[in-house]
Motif scaffolding. Structure first.
Motif, PDB file in Angstrom:
ATOM      1  N   GLY A 130      40.367 -30.653   0.273  1.00 51.61           N
ATOM      2  CA  GLY A 130      39.804 -30.210   1.539  1.00 51.61           C
ATOM      3  C   GLY A 130      38.456 -29.547   1.344  1.00 51.61           C
ATOM      4  N   LYS A 131      37.557 -29.794   2.252  1.00 50.28           N
ATOM      5  CA  LYS A 131      36.217 -29.228   2.170  1.00 50.28           C
ATOM      6  C   LYS A 131      36.216 -27.785   2.645  1.00 50.28           C
ATOM      7  N   THR A 132      35.293 -27.009   2.114  1.00 51.11           N
ATOM      8  CA  THR A 132      35.113 -25.661   2.634  1.00 51.11           C
ATOM      9  C   THR A 132      34.224 -25.757   3.866  1.00 51.11           C
ATOM     10  N   ALA A 133      34.499 -24.925   4.838  1.00 49.95           N
ATOM     11  CA  ALA A 133      33.764 -24.981   6.099  1.00 49.95           C
ATOM     12  C   ALA A 133      33.591 -23.561   6.631  1.00 49.95           C
ATOM     13  N   HIS A 134      32.650 -23.407   7.520  1.00 45.87           N
ATOM     14  CA  HIS A 134      32.438 -22.126   8.184  1.00 45.87           C
ATOM     15  C   HIS A 134      32.830 -22.274   9.640  1.00 45.87           C
ATOM     16  N   PHE A 135      33.669 -21.375  10.092  1.00 50.70           N
ATOM     17  CA  PHE A 135      34.098 -21.332  11.479  1.00 50.70           C
ATOM     18  C   PHE A 135      33.478 -20.085  12.082  1.00 50.70           C
ATOM     19  N   GLY A 136      32.289 -20.261  12.673  1.00 50.56           N
ATOM     20  CA  GLY A 136      31.539 -19.093  13.118  1.00 50.56           C
ATOM     21  C   GLY A 136      31.037 -18.366  11.885  1.00 50.56           C
ATOM     22  N   ARG A 137      31.373 -17.112  11.752  1.00 53.47           N
ATOM     23  CA  ARG A 137      30.939 -16.368  10.565  1.00 53.47           C
ATOM     24  C   ARG A 137      32.021 -16.302   9.493  1.00 53.47           C
ATOM     25  N   PHE A 138      33.137 -16.956   9.723  1.00 53.20           N
ATOM     26  CA  PHE A 138      34.248 -16.921   8.783  1.00 53.20           C
ATOM     27  C   PHE A 138      34.293 -18.203   7.956  1.00 53.20           C
ATOM     28  N   ALA A 139      34.468 -18.028   6.657  1.00 52.79           N
ATOM     29  CA  ALA A 139      34.605 -19.184   5.775  1.00 52.79           C
ATOM     30  C   ALA A 139      36.067 -19.607   5.744  1.00 52.79           C
ATOM     31  N   GLY A 140      36.272 -20.904   5.714  1.00 52.95           N
ATOM     32  CA  GLY A 140      37.635 -21.424   5.679  1.00 52.95           C
ATOM     33  C   GLY A 140      37.685 -22.679   4.842  1.00 52.95           C
ATOM     34  N   LYS A 141      38.802 -23.351   4.874  1.00 53.32           N
ATOM     35  CA  LYS A 141      38.982 -24.563   4.083  1.00 53.32           C
ATOM     36  C   LYS A 141      39.859 -25.531   4.852  1.00 53.32           C
TER      37      LYS A 141
END
Length: 98
Positions: free
Chosen positions: A64-75
């Motif tokens: 899974g790619k890392t992504a940013h959801f607004g100012r929060f980093a997620g995966k």
């Protein structure tokens, strides 16, 4: 392999341009499978559910790619796919599956 386990191995067919091209060119069908599925379980599940003969199964793990959801980093979740080659003359018709 219990029949309950085989019913839970396949999650969904993959419907995309790449999977369609692979299907037309090599006679393969692509499925999302549970992360701990084996080739033998996938083969048995497809033969049980779709009443077709499977020639071979190739498995692919996609991180899974890392992504940013607004100012929060997620995966994004990791995905495991199974490329299933059917024997010649065999075909899966998803419209007839219940």
């Amino acid at each position: 392999m219990s029949q309950d386990r085989l019913m839970k191995v396949l999650l969904a067919p993959v419907v995309s341009e790449k999977s369609t091209m692979v299907g037309e060119k090599h006679g393969q069908v692509v499925f999302h499978v549970v992360p701990d599925a084996t080739k033998q379980e996938v083969k048995a599940a497809i033969e049980l559910l779709f009443k077709v003969q499977v020639e071979s199964v190739q498995m692919v793990n996609i991180k899974g790619k890392t992504a940013h959801f607004g100012r929060f980093a997620g995966k994004h979740s990791d995905v495991r796919k199974a490329y299933v080659t059917l024997k010649s003359g065999q075909e899966i018709n998803f419209a007839e599956v219940k």
